[in-house]
Design a protein around this motif. Sequence first.
Motif, PDB file in Angstrom:
ATOM      1  N   GLU A 102       0.960  -0.983   0.127  1.00  0.00           N
ATOM      2  CA  GLU A 102       0.018   0.052  -0.033  1.00  0.00           C
ATOM      3  C   GLU A 102       0.734   1.308  -0.457  1.00  0.00           C
ATOM      4  OE1 GLU A 102      -2.935   0.322   3.340  1.00  0.00           O
ATOM      5  OE2 GLU A 102      -3.432   2.055   2.815  1.00  0.00           O
ATOM      6  N   VAL A 103       0.280   2.627  -0.844  1.00  0.00           N
ATOM      7  CA  VAL A 103       0.715   3.746  -1.007  1.00  0.00           C
ATOM      8  C   VAL A 103       0.134   4.742  -0.087  1.00  0.00           C
ATOM      9  CG1 VAL A 103       2.356   5.096  -2.009  1.00  0.00           C
ATOM     10  CG2 VAL A 103       2.948   2.656  -2.540  1.00  0.00           C
ATOM     11  N   ASP A 104       0.671   5.762   0.499  1.00  0.00           N
ATOM     12  CA  ASP A 104      -0.661   6.540   1.041  1.00  0.00           C
ATOM     13  C   ASP A 104       0.230   7.600   1.264  1.00  0.00           C
ATOM     14  OD1 ASP A 104      -1.553   8.166   2.093  1.00  0.00           O
ATOM     15  OD2 ASP A 104      -2.343   7.459   4.378  1.00  0.00           O
ATOM     16  N   ALA A 105       0.170   7.798  -0.650  1.00  0.00           N
ATOM     17  CA  ALA A 105       0.408   9.121  -1.242  1.00  0.00           C
ATOM     18  C   ALA A 105       0.317  10.232  -0.725  1.00  0.00           C
ATOM     19  CB  ALA A 105      -0.035   9.319  -2.743  1.00  0.00           C
ATOM     20  N   GLU A 106      -0.577  10.416  -0.233  1.00  0.00           N
ATOM     21  CA  GLU A 106      -1.233  12.297   1.079  1.00  0.00           C
ATOM     22  C   GLU A 106       0.058  12.001   2.173  1.00  0.00           C
ATOM     23  OE1 GLU A 106      -2.336  14.282  -0.292  1.00  0.00           O
ATOM     24  OE2 GLU A 106      -3.666  12.724  -2.074  1.00  0.00           O
ATOM     25  N   ALA A 107       0.583  10.775   2.730  1.00  0.00           N
ATOM     26  CA  ALA A 107       1.148  11.295   3.882  1.00  0.00           C
ATOM     27  C   ALA A 107       2.407  11.045   3.933  1.00  0.00           C
ATOM     28  CB  ALA A 107       0.431   9.604   4.580  1.00  0.00           C
ATOM     29  N   GLY A 108       2.879  10.102   2.410  1.00  0.00           N
ATOM     30  CA  GLY A 108       4.193   9.767   2.202  1.00  0.00           C
ATOM     31  C   GLY A 108       4.713   8.355   3.030  1.00  0.00           C
ATOM     32  N   ARG A 109       3.651   7.498   3.018  1.00  0.00           N
ATOM     33  CA  ARG A 109       3.877   6.372   3.653  1.00  0.00           C
ATOM     34  C   ARG A 109       3.884   4.971   2.370  1.00  0.00           C
ATOM     35  NH1 ARG A 109       1.555   7.799   8.432  1.00  0.00           N
ATOM     36  NH2 ARG A 109      -0.629   6.870   7.488  1.00  0.00           N
ATOM     37  N   ILE A 110       4.707   3.821   2.936  1.00  0.00           N
ATOM     38  CA  ILE A 110       4.509   3.060   2.002  1.00  0.00           C
ATOM     39  C   ILE A 110       4.352   1.745   3.470  1.00  0.00           C
ATOM     40  CG2 ILE A 110       5.533   3.584   0.354  1.00  0.00           C
ATOM     41  CD1 ILE A 110       7.617   1.145   1.838  1.00  0.00           C
ATOM     42  N   THR A 111       3.751   0.863   2.802  1.00  0.00           N
ATOM     43  CA  THR A 111       3.223  -0.107   4.316  1.00  0.00           C
ATOM     44  C   THR A 111       3.417  -1.766   3.533  1.00  0.00           C
ATOM     45  OG1 THR A 111       1.232   0.430   4.997  1.00  0.00           O
ATOM     46  CG2 THR A 111       1.552  -1.892   5.230  1.00  0.00           C
ATOM     47  N   LEU A 112       4.527  -1.674   3.978  1.00  0.00           N
ATOM     48  CA  LEU A 112       4.760  -3.895   3.017  1.00  0.00           C
ATOM     49  C   LEU A 112       4.019  -4.646   3.464  1.00  0.00           C
ATOM     50  CD1 LEU A 112       8.636  -3.232   4.341  1.00  0.00           C
ATOM     51  CD2 LEU A 112       7.701  -2.540   1.720  1.00  0.00           C
ATOM     52  N   ALA A 113       4.387  -5.819   2.877  1.00  0.00           N
ATOM     53  CA  ALA A 113       3.432  -7.489   3.345  1.00  0.00           C
ATOM     54  C   ALA A 113       3.803  -7.457   4.639  1.00  0.00           C
ATOM     55  CB  ALA A 113       3.942  -8.261   2.040  1.00  0.00           C
ATOM     56  N   GLY A 114       4.504  -7.150   5.189  1.00  0.00           N
ATOM     57  CA  GLY A 114       5.030  -7.861   6.700  1.00  0.00           C
ATOM     58  C   GLY A 114       4.353  -7.161   7.809  1.00  0.00           C
ATOM     59  N   GLY A 115       3.557  -5.948   7.336  1.00  0.00           N
ATOM     60  CA  GLY A 115       2.904  -4.783   8.342  1.00  0.00           C
ATOM     61  C   GLY A 115       3.474  -3.517   8.532  1.00  0.00           C
ATOM     62  N   GLU A 116       5.226  -3.950   7.968  1.00  0.00           N
ATOM     63  CA  GLU A 116       5.631  -2.837   8.470  1.00  0.00           C
ATOM     64  C   GLU A 116       5.909  -1.381   7.238  1.00  0.00           C
ATOM     65  OE1 GLU A 116       7.195  -5.726   7.214  1.00  0.00           O
ATOM     66  OE2 GLU A 116       8.079  -6.316   9.007  1.00  0.00           O
TER      67      GLU A 116
END
Length: 555
Positions: free
Chosen positions: A359-373
């Motif tokens: 997942e990429v949260d474009a507004e927050a500048g955050r990505i989520t990896l498959a492991g949840g990190e």
Amino acid sequence: MSFENWAAFAAASTILLVIPGPTILLVVSYALGQGWRTALPMAVGVALGDFTAMTLSMLGIGALLAASATVFTVLKVIGACYLIYLGVKLFRAGGALKAEPRTDAVSAAKMMAHAWLVTALNPKSITFFVAFLPQFLDRHADFWPQMLIFETTFLALAFANAFGYALIAARARNVVRNPKAIRIFNRTGGTLLVGAGIAGLSTAWSLVKAGHSVSIVEQGPIPNPLAASGDHHRIIRRAYRAGTGYGRLITEAYDAWDEMWADLGESHLDARGFLCISREPGDEAEEYREGLEEGNFPFELLDPAAAVERWPFLEPGSFRYAYFSTEGGALHCRRIASGLSAWLRANGANVYEHSKVVEVDAEAGRITLAGGETMQADRIVVTAGAWVLKLFPELGGELKTYRTALAYVEPPADLRVAWETAPVILDVGGVTDGYMIPLTRGAGMKFGSGLHKVPTSDADRNRAPVPGEGEVIRNLFSPPIARIAEYRVTEVVTCAYTFTADEKFLAHERGKCLVVSACSGHGYKFGAAVGRRVAKAVGDGDVGGLKKWLRAEVA
Ligand SMILES: Cc1cc2nc3c(=O)[nH]c(=O)nc-3n(C[C@H](O)[C@H](O)[C@H](O)COP(=O)(O)OP(=O)(O)OC[C@H]3O[C@@H](n4cnc5c(N)ncnc54)[C@H](O)[C@@H]3O)c2cc1C
């Protein structure tokens, strides 16, 4: 001072230095985050810090010694008790080193100053020296020579210890690439790249050179054999259809590769030129010739007899004409990916393999990896190739995903020498839309055709070759390739890639995120140049300019 006394001091110092404290934590954090280049400034900073703390302690002890022998003895006893207390505390703590990678882009001077401050201003350093040094001082001997010997010994050991820790941590960082192994930090700052194909790796390369703090996250290994950039090689060539603009961009493409070879220390371009064969009026080979003529780019035109004499694998009488240009060759993709990945690690970037972004949260500048990190950045650049629609389905109107395959072959033995020296074949004419890369630098020879590509809804689907698929692809090349059945298929590589309707490259911006898709089946040759251009846009914010360049709409 006796040798025994000095040896005891050196041995005790070594043991104490090796046990990690706040200074070593800092050294390891920098090295984990930015690699071996941190070792020297950190070690110098630590040595300077110890020098400061030790000199202050020594001067205090010297003054005490001069004032009263009794006070000095009391200090020695208290010091011994304090050292025992420290030892017990350390034992109970279990000795774990919880270092998190530091990725903030800082100069060597700043790193050194940081290490100096942490070491020198740590009140425990001074307390420690005040407790430690009297154990070895001979109060009957001259104070100043003892101070000189102890300081020199300790500083040499402290320098070597910090340097050693930094090198080991930098090495561990290279070996342990999974973000689950190096605990994911909450904030990377800087720029985060999703996807380590040629676009992602080149952008990372150019960003690092511009002084950015960079992390790159790849779902597979680097190179990833399932990615468009993960095959053995791709063609670079000057020829494009008239009016597209990409033919002119080849000058910049070559310039960017040259810059990259200089950094990598070797060239991964086999510049053997390219050949086109026209079989029908108006076929793709002819369109490419018109493109070369439009740009006044030189080429050598050959009639069929001359072409067959020079390249004996061609079928006489099966084509109208051939032409050759020196402005082309084979780019060795896997070597480029390995070289870039090593260069990035050596130059302070964080390179994470086997780390899928879900997942990429474009507004927050955050990505989520498959492991949840999660990882956070100031800017995210997504160069996810054929997987981009999984993260940005909104681009489904502009990008279509296809699956295709390439056949690697062993040519007939008597034609092997001819293929070892042949140019890459950009187009075999007719409707085949077929290209060939001959035997080059130990990589196999391959056949690929645009006729073989089919739409797919998922880049991961049908990635195992179908039995007989290689032979089907190979047979598309006769004519103009003679004796086609004698080319033995040795390997079939499947690929997934995206196309835009007009086969131009695109960039899409949302929030802190910039999505770049430079493919449409012809993007590899521009890889290094794309990286430089994307890095420039990240730096100066001119995404409009980047989009124009990607569409080859520049003068
Ligand atoms: C059969 C074929 C022949 C071609 N021939 C040529 C040629 O001769 N000359 C030429 O110039 N170009 C050619 N191309 C085009 C060229 O290969 C592509 O333009 C180029 O490789 C695209 O690079 P990229 O980095 O954009 O994408 P990719 O190489 O696909 O890289 C994307 C990377 O992102 C990773 N990724 C995707 N999703 C995630 C996620 N969620 N989390 C983490 N990582 C992720 C992928 O694993 C992959 O490594 C060809 C393409 C194909 C398929």
